[in-house]
Design an enzyme around this catalytic site. Structure first.
Site, PDB file in Angstrom:
ATOM      1  N   ILE A 173     111.696  44.801 -37.724  1.00  0.00           N
ATOM      2  CA  ILE A 173     110.609  44.212 -38.227  1.00  0.00           C
ATOM      3  C   ILE A 173     109.514  44.749 -37.785  1.00  0.00           C
ATOM      4  O   ILE A 173     108.135  44.916 -38.300  1.00  0.00           O
ATOM      5  CB  ILE A 173     110.564  42.734 -37.386  1.00  0.00           C
ATOM      6  CG1 ILE A 173     111.768  41.934 -37.968  1.00  0.00           C
ATOM      7  CG2 ILE A 173     109.147  41.988 -37.807  1.00  0.00           C
ATOM      8  CD1 ILE A 173     111.841  40.626 -37.139  1.00  0.00           C
ATOM      9  N   LYS A 189     105.597  51.095 -28.403  1.00  0.00           N
ATOM     10  CA  LYS A 189     105.959  51.861 -27.105  1.00  0.00           C
ATOM     11  C   LYS A 189     106.948  51.390 -26.352  1.00  0.00           C
ATOM     12  O   LYS A 189     107.662  52.184 -25.583  1.00  0.00           O
ATOM     13  CB  LYS A 189     104.605  52.140 -26.331  1.00  0.00           C
ATOM     14  CG  LYS A 189     103.467  52.850 -27.075  1.00  0.00           C
ATOM     15  CD  LYS A 189     102.316  53.204 -26.123  1.00  0.00           C
ATOM     16  CE  LYS A 189     101.682  52.110 -25.798  1.00  0.00           C
ATOM     17  NZ  LYS A 189     100.364  52.282 -25.116  1.00  0.00           N
ATOM     18  N   ALA A 209     109.031  48.571 -26.935  1.00  0.00           N
ATOM     19  CA  ALA A 209     110.114  47.916 -27.669  1.00  0.00           C
ATOM     20  C   ALA A 209     110.209  47.736 -29.193  1.00  0.00           C
ATOM     21  O   ALA A 209     109.254  48.179 -29.903  1.00  0.00           O
ATOM     22  CB  ALA A 209     110.254  46.325 -27.268  1.00  0.00           C
ATOM     23  N   LYS A 229     114.591  41.528 -29.736  1.00  0.00           N
ATOM     24  CA  LYS A 229     113.691  42.515 -29.178  1.00  0.00           C
ATOM     25  C   LYS A 229     114.291  43.227 -28.075  1.00  0.00           C
ATOM     26  O   LYS A 229     115.084  42.821 -27.022  1.00  0.00           O
ATOM     27  CB  LYS A 229     112.497  41.806 -28.473  1.00  0.00           C
ATOM     28  CG  LYS A 229     111.273  42.661 -27.848  1.00  0.00           C
ATOM     29  CD  LYS A 229     110.240  41.769 -27.603  1.00  0.00           C
ATOM     30  CE  LYS A 229     109.164  42.484 -27.177  1.00  0.00           C
ATOM     31  NZ  LYS A 229     107.875  41.620 -26.811  1.00  0.00           N
ATOM     32  N   ASP A 243      97.501  39.246 -22.203  1.00  0.00           N
ATOM     33  CA  ASP A 243      97.352  40.546 -23.239  1.00  0.00           C
ATOM     34  C   ASP A 243      96.982  40.012 -24.499  1.00  0.00           C
ATOM     35  O   ASP A 243      97.454  40.433 -25.530  1.00  0.00           O
ATOM     36  CB  ASP A 243      98.693  41.263 -23.348  1.00  0.00           C
ATOM     37  CG  ASP A 243      98.442  42.703 -24.223  1.00  0.00           C
ATOM     38  OD1 ASP A 243      97.160  43.228 -24.153  1.00  0.00           O
ATOM     39  OD2 ASP A 243      99.659  42.989 -24.568  1.00  0.00           O
ATOM     40  N   ASP A 303     104.298  38.002 -27.757  1.00  0.00           N
ATOM     41  CA  ASP A 303     104.394  39.266 -26.789  1.00  0.00           C
ATOM     42  C   ASP A 303     103.964  38.633 -25.382  1.00  0.00           C
ATOM     43  O   ASP A 303     102.893  39.127 -24.779  1.00  0.00           O
ATOM     44  CB  ASP A 303     103.428  40.352 -27.074  1.00  0.00           C
ATOM     45  CG  ASP A 303     104.209  41.227 -28.236  1.00  0.00           C
ATOM     46  OD1 ASP A 303     105.433  41.154 -28.353  1.00  0.00           O
ATOM     47  OD2 ASP A 303     103.510  41.925 -28.778  1.00  0.00           O
TER      48      ASP A 303
END
Length: 235
Positions: free
Chosen positions: A34, A38, A40, A54, A166, A183
């Protein structure tokens, strides 16, 4: 020497982890990729519904960044710097964060399982993975959507007792017009010494994307934090 890492993801230990999850019935088929980054790569999987698997790279170039987010979180101590140990702790942290946010009613993928460097969750958008919010143009960046995102940040803070840390247009997926936060490995407990800094950064990123004046950020911080209580949630 460490054993060779195949394709930076599919080392022998990762393959054994996938087999373990398969044998436990978490998924019955692993399909196409998908997305990749950097740290995963995310693959589609199937069971009774589409899933996202993931796979964190043990040799992730962002290892030092990952370690810093773990180091300041009061839920974790004596972390060390062994790469595989830190990556596996990071996956545990992401699953814990997802679980807390999902239970709090925050719009995030449903957490299913994790083991070692592999995390399994619901696939946002189902068989047609949802696009990132960064693709929205003009009138699509509506006042209603902005307010909904701030409400999600508020619920994350006040109910899940976390700060995403994030959040940007790259870490929000749009599923049928509804924002879904993704994430969340970086998310920190509100007791983290840099939690306020991360919260302001998240809200500044949203304000910039929606072309809102940065002068609004402090008011947004007050809205998100509300009336803070001394009650805190452990892992």
């Amino acid at each position: 020497m460490d054993r060779k890492v195949w394709g930076k993801v599919f080392d022998k230990q990762t393959l054994m982890v996938l087999l373990r999850l398969f044998n436990k019935g978490i998924f019955d088929r692993l399909e196409g990729e998908i997305s990749g980054g950097k740290e995963a790569r995310v693959f589609m999987a199937t069971n009774d519904e589409p899933l996202a698997v993931k796979l964190y790279r043990v040799e992730a170039p962002a290892f030092e960044t990952i370690w810093k987010y773990l180091k300041g979180d009061p839920r974790y101590s004596n972390i060390g710097k062994n790469r595989r140990t830190v990556i596996e702790l990071w996956v545990r942290k992401e699953f814990s964060n997802l679980s807390r946010m999902y239970a709090a009613g925050v719009s995030v993928p449903r957490p299913y399982a994790f083991h070692a460097n592999v995390l399994v969750m619901g696939c946002v958008g189902g068989e047609n993975p949802a696009p990132q919010m960064k693709h929205l143009k003009g009138v699509q960046r509506s006042e209603e959507l902005f307010d909904e995102l701030v409400s999600q940040v508020e619920r994350t803070y006040q109910v899940a007792r976390l700060v995403h840390a994030d959040l940007s247009e790259y870490n929000v997926l749009m599923e049928d017009g509804r924002p879904v936060l993704i994430d969340v490995g970086q998310a920190v407990d509100i007791r983290h010494p840099r939690a306020d800094e991360f919260l302001r950064r998240d809200l500044t990123n949203l304000a910039n994307f929606f072309k809102r004046p940065e002068s609004e950020v402090e008011a947004l911080v007050k809205r998100v934090k509300g009336r803070e209580t001394g009650e805190e949630t452990g892992e």
